[in-house]
Motif scaffolding. Structure first.
Motif, mmCIF file in Angstrom:
data_model
loop_
_atom_site.group_PDB
_atom_site.id
_atom_site.type_symbol
_atom_site.label_atom_id
_atom_site.label_comp_id
_atom_site.label_asym_id
_atom_site.label_seq_id
_atom_site.Cartn_x
_atom_site.Cartn_y
_atom_site.Cartn_z
ATOM 1 N N MET A 151 31.816 34.339 19.079
ATOM 2 C CA MET A 151 31.153 34.647 20.356
ATOM 3 C C MET A 151 31.909 33.976 21.494
ATOM 4 N N GLY A 152 32.271 32.707 21.233
ATOM 5 C CA GLY A 152 32.987 31.951 22.262
ATOM 6 C C GLY A 152 34.282 32.640 22.633
ATOM 7 N N TYR A 153 35.058 32.995 21.579
ATOM 8 C CA TYR A 153 36.334 33.668 21.848
ATOM 9 C C TYR A 153 36.116 34.965 22.580
ATOM 10 N N THR A 154 35.163 35.726 22.066
ATOM 11 C CA THR A 154 34.908 37.039 22.677
ATOM 12 C C THR A 154 34.533 36.876 24.139
ATOM 13 N N SER A 155 33.620 35.924 24.396
ATOM 14 C CA SER A 155 33.180 35.795 25.781
ATOM 15 C C SER A 155 34.312 35.262 26.646
ATOM 16 N N LEU A 156 35.142 34.378 26.052
ATOM 17 C CA LEU A 156 36.278 33.878 26.826
ATOM 18 C C LEU A 156 37.231 35.008 27.162
ATOM 19 N N ILE A 157 37.526 35.806 26.129
ATOM 20 C CA ILE A 157 38.470 36.902 26.339
ATOM 21 C C ILE A 157 37.899 37.900 27.327
ATOM 22 N N SER A 158 36.616 38.241 27.114
ATOM 23 C CA SER A 158 36.044 39.246 28.017
ATOM 24 C C SER A 158 35.931 38.686 29.426
ATOM 25 N N SER A 159 35.586 37.374 29.536
ATOM 26 C CA SER A 159 35.519 36.772 30.861
ATOM 27 C C SER A 159 36.889 36.802 31.515
ATOM 28 N N PHE A 160 37.893 36.505 30.683
ATOM 29 C CA PHE A 160 39.243 36.503 31.227
ATOM 30 C C PHE A 160 39.624 37.896 31.709
ATOM 31 N N LEU A 161 39.259 38.881 30.895
ATOM 32 C CA LEU A 161 39.546 40.278 31.286
ATOM 33 C C LEU A 161 38.814 40.622 32.557
ATOM 34 N N VAL A 162 37.527 40.247 32.579
ATOM 35 C CA VAL A 162 36.731 40.521 33.780
ATOM 36 C C VAL A 162 37.363 39.837 34.972
ATOM 37 N N MET A 163 37.813 38.595 34.724
ATOM 38 C CA MET A 163 38.431 37.837 35.796
ATOM 39 C C MET A 163 39.662 38.568 36.311
ATOM 40 N N LEU A 164 40.487 39.009 35.357
ATOM 41 C CA LEU A 164 41.704 39.718 35.745
ATOM 42 C C LEU A 164 41.375 40.950 36.555
ATOM 43 N N VAL A 165 40.437 41.717 35.986
ATOM 44 C CA VAL A 165 40.081 42.980 36.642
ATOM 45 C C VAL A 165 39.487 42.704 38.010
ATOM 46 N N SER A 166 38.551 41.720 38.045
ATOM 47 C CA SER A 166 37.892 41.482 39.327
ATOM 48 C C SER A 166 38.871 40.877 40.324
ATOM 49 N N ALA A 167 39.770 40.022 39.811
ATOM 50 C CA ALA A 167 40.749 39.447 40.727
ATOM 51 C C ALA A 167 41.637 40.549 41.290
ATOM 52 N N ALA A 168 42.070 41.426 40.366
ATOM 53 C CA ALA A 168 42.922 42.532 40.810
ATOM 54 C C ALA A 168 42.176 43.405 41.799
ATOM 55 N N THR A 169 40.907 43.705 41.448
ATOM 56 C CA THR A 169 40.100 44.550 42.317
ATOM 57 C C THR A 169 39.890 43.884 43.663
ATOM 58 N N LEU A 170 39.539 42.578 43.587
ATOM 59 C CA LEU A 170 39.272 41.834 44.807
ATOM 60 C C LEU A 170 40.526 41.810 45.678
ATOM 61 N N PHE A 171 41.638 41.540 44.996
ATOM 62 C CA PHE A 171 42.894 41.464 45.710
ATOM 63 C C PHE A 171 43.231 42.816 46.319
ATOM 64 N N TRP A 172 43.020 43.816 45.502
ATOM 65 C CA TRP A 172 43.298 45.187 45.988
ATOM 66 C C TRP A 172 42.415 45.509 47.176
ATOM 67 N N LEU A 173 41.124 45.129 47.023
ATOM 68 C CA LEU A 173 40.168 45.408 48.100
ATOM 69 C C LEU A 173 40.556 44.652 49.364
ATOM 70 N N LEU A 174 40.868 43.359 49.169
ATOM 71 C CA LEU A 174 41.247 42.553 50.326
ATOM 72 C C LEU A 174 42.487 43.142 50.975
ATOM 73 N N ASN A 175 43.415 43.521 50.100
ATOM 74 C CA ASN A 175 44.652 44.123 50.565
ATOM 75 C C ASN A 175 44.367 45.376 51.375
ATOM 76 N N LYS A 176 43.471 46.191 50.783
ATOM 77 C CA LYS A 176 43.198 47.497 51.379
ATOM 78 C C LYS A 176 42.362 47.343 52.637
ATOM 79 N N LEU A 177 41.344 46.455 52.513
ATOM 80 C CA LEU A 177 40.374 46.370 53.596
ATOM 81 C C LEU A 177 40.797 45.391 54.682
ATOM 82 N N LEU A 178 41.617 44.392 54.297
ATOM 83 C CA LEU A 178 41.877 43.338 55.266
ATOM 84 C C LEU A 178 43.355 43.233 55.606
#
Lengths: 369, 814
Positions: B293-320
């Protein structure tokens, strides 16, 4: 509810009073019914019997003569009859066809009554000859027919003529799946015991075990363990789907009439000799008509006709005089005394033997399911 | 640091922190949750087994009751004759049992055992063999025989099959028929036995896939395992040990238990009397699960982090960031290059507002810039490019051509007679005329532009000077053509304020390839050529020529020299006495400026005064004259000489350009001279300039300074126009005095002027009087004051003082 052996007490008196009141009221109501009914009212009796075990012309004649109606209820095996009677206590039946073995039990269970020879004088003609170990003392009812249990086979479908039970219980490969057995444990286990040279009433567990082993070995070749008197069995031997069947002499002769290739024999080890009786039901609704019926079928002429129809020996001595010589000389109908001596009649068995029989039968049926 | 990496660098730690904040507590929560889940699972499984078992027991109980009431069974038991029972009824009852078993396939055996323990009827599923008919030693039989209840259920090993079965034994009672009427006592006749395997629980237990590393075990009271599922390595003896050593619980309790060196969480419960059920959860499985569970949540959190960071960055890039960059580019485009506004945003967010604000600001700045540009580069009057723009454009041509002389020609236009219009009709009229001229020039050149687009550039250098720059040509004919066209359009009259004006223009042409080494040269030479044209009689054009240039150079030199002269005090004042015609006494003197240029001699005022006026030097020259005059009078006073008022000339340029009143008062204050000793002479053009000039003159007059109108008769002013003007004296122009000798007409005009002036209470001064005849005539017609060579030439200050000292007697004529 009739208790066969009532315990002597005041309860009995009370019971008798009660049953008298009940009986009287029943009688009164039936008289009332009779009085209320038109004079040409057709009377009815119900006959519990084997299928196709009476000349239909005889029935027609009786019905015409007495302006009556005979209803038939058929059973396929002795067990079937037992079950019907246990469940009904013989209520609803006027006359019953019973085999020699169960007569005394039925009597004890209060299911049958004796006929009144005064009301049916012809039953005096019916007397069984000496048949093996048949107990003539235990005969409460009127003998109807007697015969043997042996083997019927298609001589065109077997590699060599059958003379021994061994050919049935340890069959040739050609007979694989072509053998029909009975559903009655006394017949199946009994004949297996016979083939081993033991008494079919044996209670010896070793002998029974040998019989069991023999039957288990035979089971793969058996097409079915069904009642002997069933129509399908008849059809199967005639069509050639089956080659060998365990059956009764009368039935075998009926099959022979349909298919000349059908041969019957009592094997050299001997078979079973049996006799059937007609009894008056203890619960008969129309005792008078029942007496008329038993009197009618024991008329010499009618009894002779019936014997010719059934291909069974008749216990009616007057009728015998009317039968043709070829009938009387037919060794299947009237087997020679030595063969009869070699054979046995069915006996009541001990509980453990019956349990053994039953468990063997269940085992066989499981195997051929 | 740029915004983009700044955001990128700040997003990551924030998300990492979030992960730490989220994952660790959730891990701990999960640990707790798993433990809770296991507990729940264990209790669920146990209750599932328990419920199933209970259901089975209930069914068995109900069925056994039903079976025991079967009519056939009753008949069977009622038949006391054993032989009959067996021969007639046994098989029928067995058939009935068979039909029961068909209906309830879970039963593996139904049998009827008599009170003595003899099993009379027994039906086994699949025709299993019945080893013994005597059941009296069998556990269930002993149980039911001594039980007070109507039925018992126990688990036991089936002696026939050596398998665990659940055995229900039910007492079968029958009412004694004889006793029925008196009592309801029932007689125990036999026991009905129903056996079922544990398959129904087995299904649940074996289907429980969660128990891979743990175990589930169903045990009897002695701890013998009935059903086991789970870890195959567990031996039944160790499970028995678990059972025997663990404390018994009727209520479910979870215990940590070590079994064969493995740790388990064990839940145990007695399901019903004699049947215990235990579930063991391997602790290692729990840890494994947690780890997973720990590994899975770490991996999924990391993935979420990557995706959200990319999205956030993309959004900031696009919007700001992207809009900010675009905004920056747009602002730069607009601000630096003066281009169009290129930032458009569909969203109505803060950036949009900011962009709008910047846009508005930019537009405002652009407008201001344009205004500044206009003020700096556009002539406000004619809206033509001004001198500065012209100079820039000219320089640009020289710069662009990589220090080679460009293919350009310059036309320098100066209007003829504009100064007169300005002097006589005022600046307003002059301005209107200039505007009209500019319009005609533009119009004329626009027509030329159809032939050679963009090759003609007009500019106004100032005053009445215009230039036309022809680009891409060295051709004299082309320049000549333009010049002729300009002359032609300017030769038709102008209608201004319902008055017709006829002016012309002098045009100087300089071709860069011929005479323009530099931009300055080209302009100077065109200017010079224009002077040449002027000299040639105006309303014509001239190409630059060296000889003509030399001539005009003189005027330029004079301008420069005069500037120097004022500085170096090369100028001096001469004073020409003014004599009262009646008394013959000197009543005043006119200060006249004299310029003695070293090495050149005297330069006459009519040469340098116009140049001074034109160049603006007149301002400083005028000041110098007033101050010098005041000093002189003061000096005379100091010498004890009886003084007369000094008249100084004030140019209309001075009146126009500065506050003359203050200038005069300043000079008086500086010298301490009283106002009545200073008087001012003005020209007609000063009066024509308009209200401002008249107001100034009134102020000057009200300060006690006398004002004389000079050169009367040369301008357009009539005598009647002088009414109400701040004038004390009228000076008749010397041309009228000269005309006195030529005939009666001259005399009539002068006498009329004198008479009229007197009518207006103005004293009349006649200047330029040179002969006795002239003097006599003027005296006869009562001209008040006489000025001229007849009495005295202009004198140096010391000569005047001598004259005062000698008390010269005026040549009085008879």
């Amino acid at each position: 509810m009739h208790k066969v052996i009532p315990a002597p007490s005041t309860e009995l008196i009370k019971y008798l009073i009660l049953s008298t009141i009940l009986f009287t009221s029943l009688l009164l109501s039936s008289i009332f019914c009779l009085a209320a009914a038109p004079s040409q009212q057709t009377e009815e009796i119900t006959f519990l019997t084997w299928g196709d075990y009476i000349n239909p012309e005889l029935v027609t004649q009786f019905e015409a003569e007495y302006n009556a109606k005979v209803n038939f209820v058929y059973f396929e095996s002795d067990n079937g009859r037992d079950e019907i009677l246990i469940n009904t206590n013989a209520f609803g039946y006027d006359i019953l066809l019973v085999d020699s073995t169960n007569l005394i039990s039925y009597k004890k269970l209060g299911w049958i009554n004796d006929f009144d020879p005064q009301a049916a004088p012809n039953i005096n003609y019916a007397q069984l000859p000496e048949l093996s170990n048949l107990d003539k003392e235990a005969q409460f009812c009127t003998p109807y027919a007697w015969g043997t249990t042996g083997i019927a086979y298609r001589k065109d479908l077997v590699p060599e003529p059958i003379t021994s039970w061994k050919q049935v219980f340890s069959p040739a490969p050609e007979l694989q799946g072509k053998i029909l057995m009975s559903s009655m444990s006394t017949e199946v286990v009994g004949m297996a015991l016979k083939s081993l040279g033991y008494s079919m009433a044996s209670s010896n567990s070793q002998e029974l075990e040998q019989a069991r082993q023999l039957l288990l070995a035979q089971a793969p070749s058996v097409a079915g363990y069904s009642p002997i008197a069933s129509d399908t069995k008849t059809a199967k031997l005639v069509t050639g789907q089956a080659s060998v069947t365990l059956t009764y002499s009368g039935d075998a002769l009926m099959l022979h009439a349909l298919e000349p290739q059908v041969e019957y024999l009592v094997p050299k080890e001997g078979g079973a000799v049996w006799a059937d009786f007609i009894c008056l039901s203890a619960q008969a609704g129309n005792v008078k008509l029942a007496h008329h019926f038993i009197d009618f079928i024991n008329r010499p002429k009618q009894a002779a006709d019936n014997a010719l129809y059934l291909f069974n020996a008749t216990p009616n001595s007057e009728a015998e005089k009317l039968l043709p010589s070829e009938f009387l000389n037919n060794s299947i109908i009237y087997p020679d005394e030595a063969l009869i001596a070699q054979s046995e009649t069915y006996q009541l068995l001990s509980p453990r033997t019956i349990k053994k029989h039953n468990s063997i039968m269940r085992e066989l049926k499981e195997l051929t399911k | 640091m740029l915004l983009r990496p700044k955001i990128a660098l700040s997003i990551l730690p924030v998300i990492l922190l979030q992960i730490i904040v989220l994952v660790i507590p959730s891990f701990l929560l999960y640990q707790e949750y798993f433990a809770e889940q296991i507990k729940e699972h264990i209790s669920d499984s146990i209750s599932q087994v328990e419920n199933t078992l209970q259901l089975q027991l209930n069914t068995m109980q109900a069925n056994s009751l039903l079976f025991s009431q079967s009519a056939i069974l009753n008949r069977y038991l009622r038949t006391e004759d054993e032989i009959i029972r067996f021969n007639i009824m046994h098989k029928v009852l067995a058939n009935q049992f068979a039909s029961f078993m068909d209906a309830y396939p879970e039963y593996i055996e139904i049998s009827l055992v008599m009170l003595d323990g003899y099993e009379e009827v027994s039906l086994l599923k699949n025709s299993g063999s019945n080893l013994s008919d005597e059941e009296q030693d069998n556990l269930y039989f002993k149980n039911i025989a001594k039980s007070p209840h109507n039925f018992t259920i126990i688990p036991q090993i089936n002696p026939d099959t050596k398998q665990w079965v659940l055995v229900l034994a039910r007492k079968v009672f029958q009412k004694n028929i004889i006793e029925q009427s008196t009592s309801t006592k029932e007689e125990l006749k036999a026991y009905l036995i129903i056996k079922t395997s544990f398959d129904f629980i087995d299904n649940i237990i074996t289907s429980n896939s969660l128990i891979e590393h743990g175990f589930m075990v169903l045990q009897d009271t002695k701890g013998r395992p009935i059903l086991i599922n789970g870890d195959k390595k567990l031996t039944s003896s160790s499970l028995s040990e678990l059972f025997t050593t663990m404390p018994r619980n009727h209520v479910l309790q979870l215990t940590d238990w070590a079994l064969q060196k493995k740790n388990y969480i064990v839940g145990q419960k007695e399901l019903f009397n004699g049947l215990f059920f235990s579930i063991g959860w391997s602790k290692s499985e729990l840890t494994h699960l947690l780890k997973e569970m720990g590994y899975t949540s770490l991996i999924s959190s990391f993935l979420v982090m990557l995706v959200s960071a990319a999205t956030l960055f993309w959004l900031l890039n696009k919007l700001l960031i992207h809009p900010i960059l675009k905004l920056g580019l747009s602002a730069q485009e607009m601000g630096v290059k003066g281009g169009r506004w290129s930032f458009y945003s569909k969203s109505h967010d803060e950036l949009h507002d900011l962009a709008n604000t910047i846009k508005d600001m930019g537009i405002g700045l652009l407008r201001q810039k344009q205004k500044v540009h206009e003020t700096a580069y556009i002539d406000s009057l004619t809206k033509l490019p001004n001198r500065r723009q012209f100079t820039d454009a000219l320089n640009h041509h020289y710069c662009r051509s990589n220090y080679q002389i460009p293919n350009i020609a310059l036309l320098f236009i100066d209007l003829d007679g504009f100064k007169e219009v300005n002097d006589n009709f005022g600046h307003v009229t002059g301005d209107h005329l200039l505007m009209a001229v500019a319009k005609r020039l533009k119009h004329a050149l626009r027509a030329e532009d159809y032939i050679n687009p963009g090759r003609h550039k007009i500019a106004r250098l100032g005053g009445d000077e215009f230039t036309v720059l022809l680009t891409g040509t060295n051709d004299r004919h082309a320049a000549e053509h333009i010049a002729k066209r300009i002359l032609k359009v300017l030769s038709t009259s102008f209608m201004i304020a319902e008055r017709e004006f006829l002016i012309g223009a002098s045009i100087g042409i300089a071709i860069a390839k011929e005479t323009g080494e530099s931009a300055i040269d080209l302009l100077k030479n065109a200017d010079t050529a224009m002077y040449e044209a002027k000299m040639m009689g105006k309303n014509t054009y001239r190409f630059f020529s060296k000889t003509a240039a030399l001539k005009s150079l003189k005027a330029m030199e004079i301008k420069e020299d005069l500037r120097r002269a004022i500085h170096n005090n090369e100028l001096q004042l001469n004073y020409q006495p003014q004599i009262c015609s009646k008394s013959g006494k000197m009543v005043g003197c006119e200060a006249l400026v004299r310029w003695h240029k070293p090495g050149k001699g005297w330069i006459p005022p009519d040469v340098f005064i116009p140049i001074a006026e034109e160049s603006g030097l007149i301002i400083s020259l005028g000041r110098w004259v007033i101050l010098e005059a005041c000093h002189q009078v003061k000096l005379w006073q100091a010498m004890g000489i009886p003084v007369v008022p000094v008249w100084v000339n004030v140019s209309c340029v001075q009146l126009e350009r500065e506050d003359m009143h203050s200038v005069i008062i300043d000079c008086l204050m500086e010298t301490g001279l009283s106002a009545e000793l200073l008087a001012v002479e003005i020209t007609e053009s000063s009066i024509m300039q308009g209200e401002d000039s008249i107001l100034q003159l009134q102020k000057i007059q009200s300060s006690g300074i006398q004002i004389a109108l000079d050169d009367f008769g040369t301008g357009y002013s009539s005598l009647s126009a002088l009414r109400g003007l701040p004038i004390n004296k009228l000076k008749i122009d010397k041309s009228f005095i000269t005309d006195l000798n030529s005939g009666d007409d001259g005399k009539a005009i002068v006498s009329a002027i004198i008479a009229m002036a007197h009518q207006l209470h103005l004293q009349v001064v006649a200047e330029g009087v040179e002969t006795a005849e002239e003097f006599n005539f003027l005296k006869q017609y009562s001209a008040d004051i006489i000025q001229g060579y007849y009495f005295s030439k202009p004198l140096l200050p010391n000569e005047i003082s001598e004259r005062f000292a000698k008390h010269i007697k005026i040549k009085a004529a008879g």
